[in-house]
Design a protein around this motif. Structure first.
Motif, PDB file in Angstrom:
ATOM      1  N   THR A  16       0.593  -1.423  -0.146  1.00 17.23           N
ATOM      2  CA  THR A  16      -0.168  -0.166  -0.020  1.00 17.23           C
ATOM      3  C   THR A  16       0.616   1.171  -0.280  1.00 17.23           C
ATOM      4  O   THR A  16       1.643   1.400   0.782  1.00 17.23           O
ATOM      5  CB  THR A  16      -0.648   0.277   1.208  1.00 17.23           C
ATOM      6  OG1 THR A  16      -2.133  -1.217   0.901  1.00 17.23           O
ATOM      7  CG2 THR A  16      -1.606   1.367   1.174  1.00 17.23           C
ATOM      8  N   ARG A  20       1.051   5.820  -1.770  1.00 14.70           N
ATOM      9  CA  ARG A  20       0.533   6.798  -0.653  1.00 14.70           C
ATOM     10  C   ARG A  20      -1.181   7.569  -1.596  1.00 14.70           C
ATOM     11  O   ARG A  20      -1.513   6.439  -2.022  1.00 14.70           O
ATOM     12  CB  ARG A  20       1.054   8.069  -1.461  1.00 14.70           C
ATOM     13  CG  ARG A  20       0.913   8.341  -3.120  1.00 14.70           C
ATOM     14  CD  ARG A  20       2.061   9.139  -3.599  1.00 14.70           C
ATOM     15  NE  ARG A  20       2.164   9.148  -5.095  1.00 14.70           N
ATOM     16  CZ  ARG A  20       0.783   9.808  -6.689  1.00 14.70           C
ATOM     17  NH1 ARG A  20       0.031   9.818  -5.526  1.00 14.70           N
ATOM     18  NH2 ARG A  20       1.076   8.882  -7.295  1.00 14.70           N
ATOM     19  N   ASN A  21      -2.195   8.210  -0.588  1.00 16.99           N
ATOM     20  CA  ASN A  21      -3.589   7.995  -0.815  1.00 16.99           C
ATOM     21  C   ASN A  21      -3.950   6.583  -0.889  1.00 16.99           C
ATOM     22  O   ASN A  21      -5.705   6.421  -1.614  1.00 16.99           O
ATOM     23  CB  ASN A  21      -3.672   8.467  -2.282  1.00 16.99           C
ATOM     24  CG  ASN A  21      -3.160  10.384  -2.384  1.00 16.99           C
ATOM     25  OD1 ASN A  21      -3.438  10.828  -0.834  1.00 16.99           O
ATOM     26  ND2 ASN A  21      -2.716  10.207  -3.476  1.00 16.99           N
ATOM     27  N   ASN A  22      -3.522   5.405  -0.502  1.00 17.59           N
ATOM     28  CA  ASN A  22      -3.809   4.186  -0.585  1.00 17.59           C
ATOM     29  C   ASN A  22      -4.166   3.409  -2.160  1.00 17.59           C
ATOM     30  O   ASN A  22      -4.690   2.395  -1.973  1.00 17.59           O
ATOM     31  CB  ASN A  22      -5.651   4.215   0.466  1.00 17.59           C
ATOM     32  CG  ASN A  22      -5.846   4.500   2.177  1.00 17.59           C
ATOM     33  OD1 ASN A  22      -4.804   3.872   2.344  1.00 17.59           O
ATOM     34  ND2 ASN A  22      -6.057   4.814   2.799  1.00 17.59           N
ATOM     35  N   TYR A  23      -3.097   3.971  -2.340  1.00 20.04           N
ATOM     36  CA  TYR A  23      -3.124   3.541  -3.713  1.00 20.04           C
ATOM     37  C   TYR A  23      -2.032   2.106  -3.266  1.00 20.04           C
ATOM     38  O   TYR A  23      -0.974   2.265  -2.200  1.00 20.04           O
ATOM     39  CB  TYR A  23      -2.333   3.867  -5.013  1.00 20.04           C
ATOM     40  CG  TYR A  23      -3.270   4.511  -5.591  1.00 20.04           C
ATOM     41  CD1 TYR A  23      -2.946   4.672  -7.297  1.00 20.04           C
ATOM     42  CD2 TYR A  23      -3.873   5.814  -4.844  1.00 20.04           C
ATOM     43  CE1 TYR A  23      -3.997   5.545  -7.382  1.00 20.04           C
ATOM     44  CE2 TYR A  23      -4.620   7.151  -5.980  1.00 20.04           C
ATOM     45  CZ  TYR A  23      -4.793   6.523  -7.278  1.00 20.04           C
ATOM     46  OH  TYR A  23      -5.303   7.462  -7.884  1.00 20.04           O
ATOM     47  N   GLN A  24      -2.570   0.665  -4.170  1.00 17.95           N
ATOM     48  CA  GLN A  24      -0.995  -0.029  -4.273  1.00 17.95           C
ATOM     49  C   GLN A  24      -0.866  -0.331  -4.979  1.00 17.95           C
ATOM     50  O   GLN A  24      -1.057   0.065  -6.752  1.00 17.95           O
ATOM     51  CB  GLN A  24      -2.419  -1.492  -4.362  1.00 17.95           C
ATOM     52  CG  GLN A  24      -3.699  -1.343  -3.481  1.00 17.95           C
ATOM     53  CD  GLN A  24      -3.618  -0.996  -2.001  1.00 17.95           C
ATOM     54  OE1 GLN A  24      -2.304  -2.136  -1.686  1.00 17.95           O
ATOM     55  NE2 GLN A  24      -3.678  -0.511  -1.658  1.00 17.95           N
ATOM     56  N   GLU A  56       0.865   1.514  -9.821  1.00 23.16           N
ATOM     57  CA  GLU A  56      -0.172   2.202  -9.041  1.00 23.16           C
ATOM     58  C   GLU A  56      -1.406   1.357  -9.812  1.00 23.16           C
ATOM     59  O   GLU A  56      -1.505   1.654  -9.928  1.00 23.16           O
ATOM     60  CB  GLU A  56       0.079   3.564  -8.834  1.00 23.16           C
ATOM     61  CG  GLU A  56       1.530   3.760  -8.353  1.00 23.16           C
ATOM     62  CD  GLU A  56       0.993   6.173  -7.900  1.00 23.16           C
ATOM     63  OE1 GLU A  56      -0.206   5.960  -8.263  1.00 23.16           O
ATOM     64  OE2 GLU A  56       1.648   5.920  -7.210  1.00 23.16           O
ATOM     65  N   ARG A  93      -5.952   1.153  -8.420  1.00 18.55           N
ATOM     66  CA  ARG A  93      -6.583   2.163  -7.487  1.00 18.55           C
ATOM     67  C   ARG A  93      -7.530   0.693  -6.786  1.00 18.55           C
ATOM     68  O   ARG A  93      -8.678   0.667  -7.829  1.00 18.55           O
ATOM     69  CB  ARG A  93      -7.338   3.097  -8.500  1.00 18.55           C
ATOM     70  CG  ARG A  93      -7.030   3.949  -9.141  1.00 18.55           C
ATOM     71  CD  ARG A  93      -7.971   4.575 -10.175  1.00 18.55           C
ATOM     72  NE  ARG A  93      -6.952   5.862 -10.324  1.00 18.55           N
ATOM     73  CZ  ARG A  93      -8.189   6.956 -11.240  1.00 18.55           C
ATOM     74  NH1 ARG A  93      -9.109   6.503 -11.483  1.00 18.55           N
ATOM     75  NH2 ARG A  93      -7.019   8.273 -11.487  1.00 18.55           N
ATOM     76  N   THR A 150      -8.066  -1.768  -3.213  1.00 21.02           N
ATOM     77  CA  THR A 150      -7.240  -1.967  -1.727  1.00 21.02           C
ATOM     78  C   THR A 150      -6.727  -3.343  -1.688  1.00 21.02           C
ATOM     79  O   THR A 150      -6.574  -4.083  -3.309  1.00 21.02           O
ATOM     80  CB  THR A 150      -8.907  -2.211  -0.630  1.00 21.02           C
ATOM     81  OG1 THR A 150      -9.498  -3.597  -0.940  1.00 21.02           O
ATOM     82  CG2 THR A 150      -9.994  -0.936  -0.641  1.00 21.02           C
ATOM     83  N   ALA A 151      -6.015  -3.429  -0.682  1.00 14.98           N
ATOM     84  CA  ALA A 151      -5.144  -4.639  -0.696  1.00 14.98           C
ATOM     85  C   ALA A 151      -5.594  -5.716  -0.269  1.00 14.98           C
ATOM     86  O   ALA A 151      -5.438  -6.841  -1.412  1.00 14.98           O
ATOM     87  CB  ALA A 151      -4.002  -4.757   0.673  1.00 14.98           C
ATOM     88  N   SER A 171      -1.076  -4.307   4.415  1.00 12.48           N
ATOM     89  CA  SER A 171      -0.553  -3.998   3.639  1.00 12.48           C
ATOM     90  C   SER A 171      -0.480  -4.060   2.334  1.00 12.48           C
ATOM     91  O   SER A 171       0.028  -3.513   1.513  1.00 12.48           O
ATOM     92  CB  SER A 171      -0.065  -2.786   3.649  1.00 12.48           C
ATOM     93  OG  SER A 171       0.678  -2.992   4.314  1.00 12.48           O
TER      94      SER A 171
END
Length: 251
Positions: free
Chosen positions: A155, A157-161, A172, A174, A176-177, A196
């Motif tokens: 995970t 920045r900004n919850n990007y994977q 990057e 869009r 969740t993990a 994460s």
């Protein structure tokens, strides 16, 4: 295409391995197979360094200048993840073969059916894995990727994977993990680590109590509380690889 390399310093044995592969290719025309030959481990290492690795290696152990097991260790350090079939006259190096995650260890003399069975198992797995493609929404649009090409995700920045591939790319994504894990876990080697991280066990080189090192040379830190569970999963994976590899004839 399935790329196969043979490495043996004895011409007669090199020709014998070629004949095995020629017979296999004749029986399985559905697979596109290309074969390269090397008469010395250093030739193989030089080629892989310059041009990239192979899908499968048929590797002798007792060769002039360098043991095949040592060459395999050097390949792993280069980030090479080929499926290795050792063909040798001795049982003495089975442990070293396990340490480099060899797919099979064949002791001469052996029935031809054994090498064909090993090739079947490896090639069918490669073929299945290559057919699995996932579509991901990235910061730049849409991309398609094979889970087998992913070393790990984390995970960012900004919850990007951030998807780390074995080719050294970072993508990057869009989602969740856990959503990403659902897609990647079509490859059975993926495990979760904490909230994460998604890890491909096949590409882990070393685990310490707070650091994971990958065959790509990258490393990441992770929560110590996840160490015991991850260690157990990695050991189970290693044991399963060992059971698949060591089928030595009885004395």
């Amino acid at each position: 295409m399935i790329r196969i390399a043979i490495c043996d310093d004895e011409l007669q044995e090199l020709d014998r391995s070629h004949s095995y592969l020629a017979a296999y290719m004749q029986k399985h025309p559905q697979y596109e197979i290309k074969v390269h030959s090397f008469s010395a481990p250093l030739e193989l290492l030089s080629f892989v360094t310059e041009h990239g690795g192979f899908d499968i290696l048929l590797l002798d152990i007792f060769m002039a200048g360098m043991l095949g097991t040592y060459a395999a260790r050097e390949l792993r350090q280069l980030g090479d993840n080929s499926e290795i079939i050792f063909i040798t006259t001795s049982r003495d190096h089975a442990i070293e073969a396990f340490e480099v995650e060899a797919a099979q260890y064949l002791v001469k003399p052996f029935a031809e059916a054994r090498i064909y069975a090993a090739l079947d198992k490896i090639i069918q797995r490669i073929d299945r894995e290559r057919r699995v493609i996932v579509t991901l929404k990235t910061s730049e649009g849409i991309t398609r990727i094979a889970p087998r090409d992913v070393a790990f995700t984390e995970t960012g920045r900004n919850n990007y994977q951030i998807v780390h591939t074995i080719q050294g790319k970072k993508i990057e994504v869009r989602m969740t993990a856990s959503e990403l894990f659902e897609l990647l876990s079509q490859n059975k080697f993926f495990v979760r680590c904490g909230a994460s991280l998604n890890l491909n066990l096949k590409y882990i080189r070393q685990i310490s109590k707070n650091t994971i090192t990958f065959d790509t040379g990258e490393y990441i830190t992770y929560p110590y509380r996840s160490y015991q569970k991850l260690k157990e999963e990695f050991l189970r994976f290693q044991c399963s690889q060992r059971n698949n590899m060591c089928q030595l004839p009885l004395k």
